[in-house]
Design a protein around this motif. Structure first.
Motif, PDB file in Angstrom:
ATOM      1  N   UNK A 179       0.840  -1.199   0.000  1.00  0.00           N
ATOM      2  CA  UNK A 179       0.000   0.000   0.000  1.00  0.00           C
ATOM      3  C   UNK A 179       0.880   1.256   0.000  1.00  0.00           C
ATOM      4  N   UNK A 180       0.507   2.255  -0.785  1.00  0.00           N
ATOM      5  CA  UNK A 180       1.305   3.484  -0.857  1.00  0.00           C
ATOM      6  C   UNK A 180       0.500   4.663  -0.311  1.00  0.00           C
ATOM      7  N   UNK A 181       1.108   5.853  -0.221  1.00  0.00           N
ATOM      8  CA  UNK A 181       0.384   7.012   0.331  1.00  0.00           C
ATOM      9  C   UNK A 181      -0.847   7.391  -0.487  1.00  0.00           C
ATOM     10  N   UNK A 192      -6.321   4.089   6.061  1.00  0.00           N
ATOM     11  CA  UNK A 192      -5.903   5.478   5.858  1.00  0.00           C
ATOM     12  C   UNK A 192      -6.535   6.104   4.622  1.00  0.00           C
ATOM     13  N   UNK A 193      -6.898   7.355   4.767  1.00  0.00           N
ATOM     14  CA  UNK A 193      -7.382   8.122   3.625  1.00  0.00           C
ATOM     15  C   UNK A 193      -6.172   8.459   2.756  1.00  0.00           C
ATOM     16  N   UNK A 194      -6.279   8.344   1.434  1.00  0.00           N
ATOM     17  CA  UNK A 194      -5.114   8.646   0.611  1.00  0.00           C
ATOM     18  C   UNK A 194      -4.713  10.113   0.661  1.00  0.00           C
ATOM     19  N   UNK A 195      -3.451  10.347   0.426  1.00  0.00           N
ATOM     20  CA  UNK A 195      -2.936  11.717   0.358  1.00  0.00           C
ATOM     21  C   UNK A 195      -3.495  12.421  -0.879  1.00  0.00           C
ATOM     22  N   UNK A 196      -3.690  13.736  -0.777  1.00  0.00           N
ATOM     23  CA  UNK A 196      -4.213  14.503  -1.899  1.00  0.00           C
ATOM     24  C   UNK A 196      -3.048  15.228  -2.571  1.00  0.00           C
ATOM     25  N   UNK A 197      -2.513  14.677  -3.646  1.00  0.00           N
ATOM     26  CA  UNK A 197      -1.285  15.231  -4.229  1.00  0.00           C
ATOM     27  C   UNK A 197      -1.458  16.653  -4.746  1.00  0.00           C
ATOM     28  N   UNK A 198      -2.570  16.917  -5.439  1.00  0.00           N
ATOM     29  CA  UNK A 198      -2.744  18.228  -6.067  1.00  0.00           C
ATOM     30  C   UNK A 198      -2.993  19.299  -5.012  1.00  0.00           C
ATOM     31  N   UNK A 199      -3.882  19.000  -4.080  1.00  0.00           N
ATOM     32  CA  UNK A 199      -4.195  19.977  -3.020  1.00  0.00           C
ATOM     33  C   UNK A 199      -2.959  20.265  -2.169  1.00  0.00           C
ATOM     34  N   UNK A 200      -2.198  19.205  -1.869  1.00  0.00           N
ATOM     35  CA  UNK A 200      -0.988  19.387  -1.064  1.00  0.00           C
ATOM     36  C   UNK A 200      -0.022  20.319  -1.791  1.00  0.00           C
ATOM     37  N   UNK A 201       0.125  20.076  -3.066  1.00  0.00           N
ATOM     38  CA  UNK A 201       1.041  20.863  -3.880  1.00  0.00           C
ATOM     39  C   UNK A 201       0.624  22.341  -3.903  1.00  0.00           C
ATOM     40  N   UNK A 202      -0.677  22.561  -4.051  1.00  0.00           N
ATOM     41  CA  UNK A 202      -1.195  23.936  -4.097  1.00  0.00           C
ATOM     42  C   UNK A 202      -0.947  24.644  -2.768  1.00  0.00           C
ATOM     43  N   UNK A 203      -1.299  23.957  -1.685  1.00  0.00           N
ATOM     44  CA  UNK A 203      -1.109  24.568  -0.370  1.00  0.00           C
ATOM     45  C   UNK A 203       0.357  24.843  -0.077  1.00  0.00           C
ATOM     46  N   UNK A 204       1.218  23.937  -0.569  1.00  0.00           N
ATOM     47  CA  UNK A 204       2.648  24.109  -0.286  1.00  0.00           C
ATOM     48  C   UNK A 204       3.229  25.268  -1.086  1.00  0.00           C
ATOM     49  N   UNK A 205       2.671  25.534  -2.290  1.00  0.00           N
ATOM     50  CA  UNK A 205       3.162  26.711  -3.025  1.00  0.00           C
ATOM     51  C   UNK A 205       3.641  26.466  -4.436  1.00  0.00           C
ATOM     52  N   UNK A 206       3.382  25.289  -5.011  1.00  0.00           N
ATOM     53  CA  UNK A 206       3.795  25.043  -6.392  1.00  0.00           C
ATOM     54  C   UNK A 206       3.111  26.053  -7.310  1.00  0.00           C
ATOM     55  N   UNK A 207       3.796  26.453  -8.396  1.00  0.00           N
ATOM     56  CA  UNK A 207       3.195  27.474  -9.255  1.00  0.00           C
ATOM     57  C   UNK A 207       2.668  26.907 -10.582  1.00  0.00           C
ATOM     58  N   UNK A 208       2.868  25.621 -10.822  1.00  0.00           N
ATOM     59  CA  UNK A 208       2.229  24.950 -11.967  1.00  0.00           C
ATOM     60  C   UNK A 208       1.863  23.551 -11.494  1.00  0.00           C
ATOM     61  N   UNK A 209       0.582  23.212 -11.552  1.00  0.00           N
ATOM     62  CA  UNK A 209       0.146  21.904 -11.064  1.00  0.00           C
ATOM     63  C   UNK A 209      -0.784  21.273 -12.088  1.00  0.00           C
ATOM     64  N   UNK A 210      -0.445  20.054 -12.503  1.00  0.00           N
ATOM     65  CA  UNK A 210      -1.276  19.366 -13.489  1.00  0.00           C
ATOM     66  C   UNK A 210      -1.334  17.886 -13.160  1.00  0.00           C
ATOM     67  N   UNK A 211      -2.360  17.228 -13.699  1.00  0.00           N
ATOM     68  CA  UNK A 211      -2.412  15.767 -13.621  1.00  0.00           C
ATOM     69  C   UNK A 211      -2.635  15.254 -15.035  1.00  0.00           C
ATOM     70  N   UNK A 212      -1.874  14.240 -15.394  1.00  0.00           N
ATOM     71  CA  UNK A 212      -2.091  13.612 -16.683  1.00  0.00           C
ATOM     72  C   UNK A 212      -2.046  12.104 -16.473  1.00  0.00           C
TER      73      UNK A 212
END
Lengths: 633, 311
Positions: free
Chosen positions: B143-145, B162-182
């Motif tokens: 099992x992974x995050x 465990x509830x899975x980690x939210x990669x996009x939301x985490x990235x936004x909150x942390x401060x990334x300036x370009x966020x995409x999912x493909x």
């Protein structure tokens, strides 16, 4: 009359003890004396008992003395619950009461009666003890004096004024230093306080004490600096312009010095999220062509284990520094110990492929930091400087000309694009970065990302000459042997082409040897001098090359003596263990003298250890120093 | 004159230049999503005008870590979770390099999570591709995050609590300036997004859904997928932080219900990159630091000139 002054200024953390002592030490240095400072402080921002000791004499001083002879006790102005008998008792008086045990007979005590009451003084039996020990006690209202002419925080200046008067010192150097550091009203008020305290002391007191400031002179200009300064300056002169770190006492000093200097030197300093990142950043910067370093103290260094192993496997040049403090775990954060030796030598998985130097004094700290960079970049190997809280914080005077040296920013065994054109590539044009066929001394020259014709893969996996992951047994053996050959080559270079990094003391023909490493060197040197003066025949070696180990020199030393005592600040005789591991013998010749109570050795403790050991007595030298007998004893 | 002449070279770039001529051949399983990342990089890099030797690809450990074994650039295959600190230091040492970091979901969101947050916060000008297959592959299916709640594996035999980690939301909150999912199953979008990420001046985070046909058989292959920019069902402004946050949250919620949403989620073009910020406060040299070591005429400061403060 003593030929040396050992002045201790004691107060609370936050009372300005550090800056006051720094200036006073400089004033003594400028007056022509050699100086050595020792700092004792708790892991607190404000309050808690702290002191700095300055030893000054008209001869080389390389260690604390035994005890001291002048106490300036400011009292602790940040004491908690000063009105109540709190858990810790009355803290205000601790800077006075807790320092009395080590004050020598005939010593001087100046305390701030503006903060420490007569009642408190009675309680710790000061007068009775003063009579017994022939101490000369001067209660002075430093606080009142400071308030009258300026602000209360200037009471340190008043204390220095009283000190200068009692020691019959000229105020000139002190005034000059004050003028360098401040200006305007603040300077004026401080100068007024200094003079007032000086005059008042001379008028109001009869001097019955013998102690005076020694007189001396220097032939060349001197600089007062700490081990941390020396390491940072060695890095600057080695062309290091990238540092990454995370704060941790006592390593923070080096990190701070470089962070403050790098912007003016085109360098980059990065304070990052943790020590794993710190070491990984240094690896990344080095990989991209910059001379880079990181460092920490024990706990932070533990986090660096994996990046350190990555640097070994990818042959990325790197310098790390490890400032030891008492462990295990958080241990005693502001106290020195030499118990991380095995940690630094062996941490990270696999066979260690690193260089470790342990400088023993401030000049060695500078020299060996430069050497670490040079070797790291020539041989593409991580090099570590291991030192401790003691060497980090102690200040001593060094010839200014010692630093008049050429910088050495050379990237060692790194190729230019032109050289890369001549280098071996595989069929698809990948550079044979890890080519074991033409390697000299185990070193395969490297390229830097962005260079034409240099692309390759660096990987923490075992790899082929171009860097492809490989588990082929023949390749594995060839690559391991090539990497390990670097250590043999480094040893040969250190033995044959460079001045020894070990330091020797005492007469060559002595039949008893004292062996030490790192910052215990100064106390050992002084103990050996005393023992020989007393008619014993003792010599010493202070070893710096931990890996590759100074095999030849330590063997010769041990063969030349009948018996030896290994002096180090830890509980399990780690360095003696290393000697036995590296040399495979001499176990029955080496006794250990160990100290791990958080305070460095004083010379007298080593003399006492020698005497107890020689007399074969069944006792310990002092309450907190341990003898660990030789194998078979 | 530069010591790094592969940088900024103007010439035709063939995508085959990015394929190693001889071994190694990829060891990924047939049908693995990782091939999709490799392919999109081989397409995007030449389109972005990058030659192989001006690119440094820094990877972590796992199947994803093999990326730079099969992509013929300068490569650094580091240790588990630590690709980002190595990558961002290389960028600081030589800002002219094109630096791409990559790793898996365990590598980036688990063991390296702290570095992910801080690298995003600082907005280093690098591209970070996370091969997200919601499982540990190379260690055989733990099992992974990002594994869904209830996911059963050898190490979570009764299903993950465990509830899975939210990669996009985490990235936004942390401060990334370009966020995409493909997703690997959507190669055209993947190539475009990777190219945009490379060209973005700041921390560009691409959460790349890479199906694991061996250890995550039960999981969908991320088809059918929906491009949130192209679908009429979704309308939000990628430059608006609040709208992006809402869209990310929905995307993360529906993934485990079977709806695969992909696309650009957040783009902040005017935020200065970390080295620009650092330069502005006077702590970053004007010229790439790495160049100085190859410049025979460079002047090197000495500690001797600092001694006045000690005398």
């Amino acid at each position: 009359m003593s030929d040396e002054l050992i002045w201790r200024i004691a107060g609370g953390s936050g009372d300005g003890i550090d800056s006051t002592s720094q200036n006073f030490a400089k004033a003594l240095m400028r007056s022509g004396l050699d100086v050595f400072t020792h700092r004792h402080y708790p892991s607190r921002i404000r309050g808690g008992h702290t002191y700095v000791e300055i030893r000054a004499a008209d001869r080389e001083v390389q260690s604390r003395g035994d005890g001291y002879n002048f106490l300036l006790s400011l009292g602790d102005s940040f004491a908690r619950n000063p009105q109540e008998e709190a858990y810790y008792g009355n803290e205000e008086i601790k800077p006075l009461s807790e320092n009395l045990d080590e004050l020598r007979e005939g010593g001087i005590i100046v305390y701030d009666e503006g903060l420490i009451s007569e009642e408190d003084v009675e309680e710790v039996n000061l007068h009775e003890r003063a009579e017994e020990n022939d101490w000369h006690v001067f209660p002075v209202d430093l606080r009142g004096l400071a308030k009258e002419h300026g602000r209360e925080v200037m009471r340190n200046t008043a204390g220095v004024g009283v000190t200068a008067a009692l020691l019959d010192m000229d105020l000139e150097h002190i005034e000059d230093l004050m003028s360098d550091a401040m200006g305007g009203d603040i300077l004026e008020a401080n100068l007024e306080i200094l003079h007032e305290a000086y005059e008042m002391t001379r008028e109001e007191h009869d001097f019955e004490h013998d102690l005076r400031a020694p007189e001396g002179s220097h032939e060349t200009e001197q600089a007062l600096l700490s081990g941390s300064n020396a390491i940072a300056y060695g890095a600057i002169d080695a062309g290091c312009r990238f540092i990454a770190g995370y704060p941790m006492t006592p390593w923070t000093d080096v990190f701070t010095i470089l962070s403050q200097n790098f912007p003016d030197m085109g360098g980059v300093s990065e304070q990052v999220e943790d020590e794993i990142a710190a070491a990984a950043l240094a690896v990344g910067a080095s990989h991209a062509g910059v001379k880079a370093m990181s460092g920490s103290s024990g706990g932070g260094f533990a986090l660096m284990s994996e990046p350190l192993g990555l640097a070994e496997m990818t042959e990325t040049p790197l310098v790390l520094i490890e400032a030891m403090r008492a462990g295990p775990s958080t241990g005693m954060p502001t106290k020195p110990e030499q118990a991380d030796l095995e940690h630094v030598l062996y941490t990270s998985q696999g066979d260690s492929q690193r260089v470790v130097f342990a400088p023993g004094n401030i000049e060695e700290a500078y020299e060996q930091t430069r050497l670490a960079f040079e070797i790291a970049w020539d041989y593409q190997i991580p090099a570590i400087i291991i030192y401790d809280q003691k060497l980090s914080g102690e200040n001593t005077n060094v010839d200014v000309e010692f630093f008049d040296r050429d910088p050495q920013p050379d990237l060692g065994s790194t190729l230019t694009e032109e050289e890369l054109r001549e280098a071996a590539h595989d069929n698809s044009g990948k550079f044979k970065r890890f080519n074991h066929e033409d390697a000299e001394n185990g070193v395969a020259p490297r390229s830097i990302p962005g260079q034409k014709g240099g692309r390759y893969l660096a990987t923490g996996n075992e790899h082929s000459p171009v860097g492809h992951i490989s588990e082929d047994p023949d390749n594995r053996v060839a690559q391991m042997e090539r990497r390990l050959e670097k250590l043999e080559s480094i040893r040969a270079e250190l033995d044959e082409e460079r001045d020894s990094t070990q330091t020797y003391y005492g007469p060559d023909d002595a039949d008893y040897g004292i062996i030490t490493w790192g910052s215990s060197q100064g106390a050992v040197a002084e103990a050996i001098e005393r023992l020989n003066a007393q008619g014993h025949s003792v010599k010493g070696i202070s070893v710096s090359d931990m890996m590759p180990f100074a095999e030849k020199e330590v063997t010769e030393f041990l063969e030349s003596v009948d018996e030896a005592m290994v002096v180090e600040m830890n509980a399990t005789a780690q360095f003696r263990g290393l000697i036995q591991k590296e040399l495979g013998r001499f176990g029955d010749k080496m006794t250990s003298l160990l100290k791990f109570n958080g305070n460095p050795f004083e010379p007298a403790e080593i003399v006492e250890g020698y005497e107890v050991n020689l007399a074969d007595e069944d006792r310990q030298p002092t309450a907190q120093v341990r003898i660990e007998p030789a194998a078979g004893d | 004159m530069s010591a790094f002449n592969a940088i900024g070279e103007e010439r035709e770039i063939d995508r085959d230049e990015y394929t190693p001529g001889v071994e190694p051949q990829p060891t990924w399983c047939p049908g693995c999503g990782d091939f999709g990342v490799l392919k999109s990089l081989k397409q995007a890099l030449p389109e972005a005008g990058k030659t192989p030797e001006e690119v440094l690809t820094v990877t972590g450990i796992g199947c994803s870590g093999k990326l730079n074994s099969y992509l013929d650039t300068y490569g650094f295959h580091t240790i588990h979770g630590r690709s980002l600190p190595v990558a961002r230091a290389a960028k600081l040492a030589n800002p002219e390099l094109e630096v791409i970091a990559a790793g898996g979901d365990g590598d980036g969101y688990g063991i390296g999570g702290n570095h992910f947050i801080h690298t995003a916060r600082e907005n280093h000008d690098i591209t970070y591709i996370v091969f997200n297959n919601e499982i540990f592959g190379l260690t055989k299916g733990q099992t992974s995050p990002t594994s869904p709640k209830g996911h059963k594996s050898k190490t979570q035999p009764s299903g993950s609590a465990k509830t899975p980690l939210r990669p996009l939301s985490t990235s936004l909150n942390a401060g990334a300036s370009y966020i995409a999912r493909t997703a690997a199953v959507n190669p055209n979008q993947a190539k475009e997004i990777i190219k945009e990420a490379i060209e973005h001046d700041g921390f560009a985070h691409v959460d790349f859904l890479t199906q694991c046909p061996t250890w995550n058989k039960d999981a969908r292959q991320y088809v059918p997928y929906v491009d949130v920019q192209e679908s009429d069902d979704y309308d939000f402004d990628v430059n608006d932080r609040a709208e992006a946050a809402e869209m990310m949250r929905e995307t993360e919620d529906v993934l485990n219900e079977g709806t695969v949403l992909t696309g650009r989620y957040y783009v902040e073009d005017d935020r200065p990159s970390y080295s620009q910020e650092k330069h502005a406060v006077g702590e970053m040299p004007d010229q790439p630091l790495a160049e100085r070591y190859f410049d025979d005429d460079a002047e090197w400061e000495r500690s001797y000139d600092l001694l006045e403060r000690h005398t």
